[in-house]
Scaffold this motif. Sequence first.
Motif, short mmCIF file in Angstrom:
data_model
loop_
_atom_site.label_atom_id
_atom_site.label_comp_id
_atom_site.label_asym_id
_atom_site.label_seq_id
_atom_site.Cartn_x
_atom_site.Cartn_y
_atom_site.Cartn_z
N THR A 63 0.68 -1.09 0.21
CA THR A 63 0.03 0.17 0.17
C THR A 63 0.81 1.12 0.13
OG1 THR A 63 -1.82 -1.03 1.14
CG2 THR A 63 -1.75 1.30 1.35
N ASP A 123 0.92 5.44 0.17
CA ASP A 123 0.15 6.64 0.60
C ASP A 123 0.67 8.07 0.30
OD1 ASP A 123 2.53 6.97 2.25
OD2 ASP A 123 1.60 6.61 3.91
N SER A 175 -4.56 6.68 -0.68
CA SER A 175 -3.53 5.76 -0.48
C SER A 175 -4.18 4.45 -1.44
CB SER A 175 -3.45 5.05 0.84
OG SER A 175 -4.50 5.01 1.79
#
Length: 469
Positions: free
Chosen positions: A436, A438, A450
Amino acid sequence: MRRVAARAAAVLGIAQAAAFAATPVAAADLPVKARPLPAPVASWTQFYVGAGLGFDFASGQSNLAPIGGGPALFSLDGLQGADLGLSGFTGFDLQVAPRFVIGGFVDYDWSRQRTAVNTTLFGAANLSAVMPSLDQGWTIGGRAGFLATPDILLYGLAGYSQMRINNWNVTATFGGPVFTMQESAQTSHGYTVGAGAEYRLSSNVSLRGEYRYVALGHNTTVDPLGAIWTTDLSEHVIRIGAAYRFGQFAGPATTASAAPALDPAWTGVYVGAGIGGDALTPHVAASLPGAVDFNAAGLGGADVGGTFTIGYDRQIAPKWVVGAFGLIDAATNGGAKITATGAGAGTTVTSDLASVKWAWTVGGRVGYLVSPETLVYVLGGYTGSTARSITYSFFGLQSTSPEREYHGATFGGGFERFFSDRISARAEYRMTHVETRDDLTDGVIFTNVSAGGTIHTLRGSLVYHLPTP
């Protein structure tokens, strides 16, 4: 004198009789060359059962309107949810000519599609929605194919489908009161068309790759709160699968000569190129402190992509092959978008759908030779994937997310078979779970954005194996 002549005649008669008697024995001792047996000719006339995996993605329109008419309360165009899917199938084939095969089939599909969106406005109002998605369904139909070689069937298919669709589930909270609209699951009917290729590995095992388009038409449900939901969905189903075929893969004996045996070289360097598709199931979060918090999962996209690969394999035992590889994927989604419109206020939200721009993977594989020409393998590696930039419009403001490279682990498997001494074909499935990130905002609308998720990749490739020095 007469006695001498009689004795001579008797001796000659005995000698002649002995010669005739000896002739069959001598003939019996001579070697006899047996007539060569005719070779059997392959036939696709068989029953089969099988299973497959791949991905599904949905597209279409949804509309919420009040009973009695009036402006739409909500509409969504370009809806897509993509995820891993599974299939089970059975059928029969009938070879009606040396190059043509017809057949019938029944298959059943299961999907993990689930697209959910949660939005909070000004810390008080909250809207959560689970969008329509495929749950499960069946198709009955027929196929007709052309044998490019005795082992390769290229076919088209058509049939009738019934799909169970998970319907809208919406929960809205406005400071205190909670409103819930849970639409019951619906059963949709429609037609299916598609195409594929099937490859015979042995008398009883074959592998196939297949694409199906399922048109499900319009479906309408009436909500108890006084609104009418209209959904127009279509499903795209892509699978690779294996089938077990009952009976011997051979017809009556003929005088046709058998195909020459292959001499595949699994040890060495290879290069290859292929084509296929990707499905993305991302999770996305965005926020504007004090105003908007947005979270979505499964609102993915799909694309058509190609692959270029280079690698080295080594056969370490009669049945085992290990190797290392590097590859590059490139893809496009054709500019697919999603548009959501809120009633009354004229609020419209538009966004591109997530898709892969290009990616690289380095890794290794381990395979088992089910025959001297056929390898079944698993793979693992590390991937860097660059997602195409997304342009979105929110409450009249437009923003474009920057391109970023996502990294993660890749796992998968496939099969590969030689059809000449240097050229092989392979079908492969890969799943990559990326990190992930962001740092996706440009500061125009949201202060924090994100995204991360999972990429499902299917490819069919041709591979050239370089001669070993």
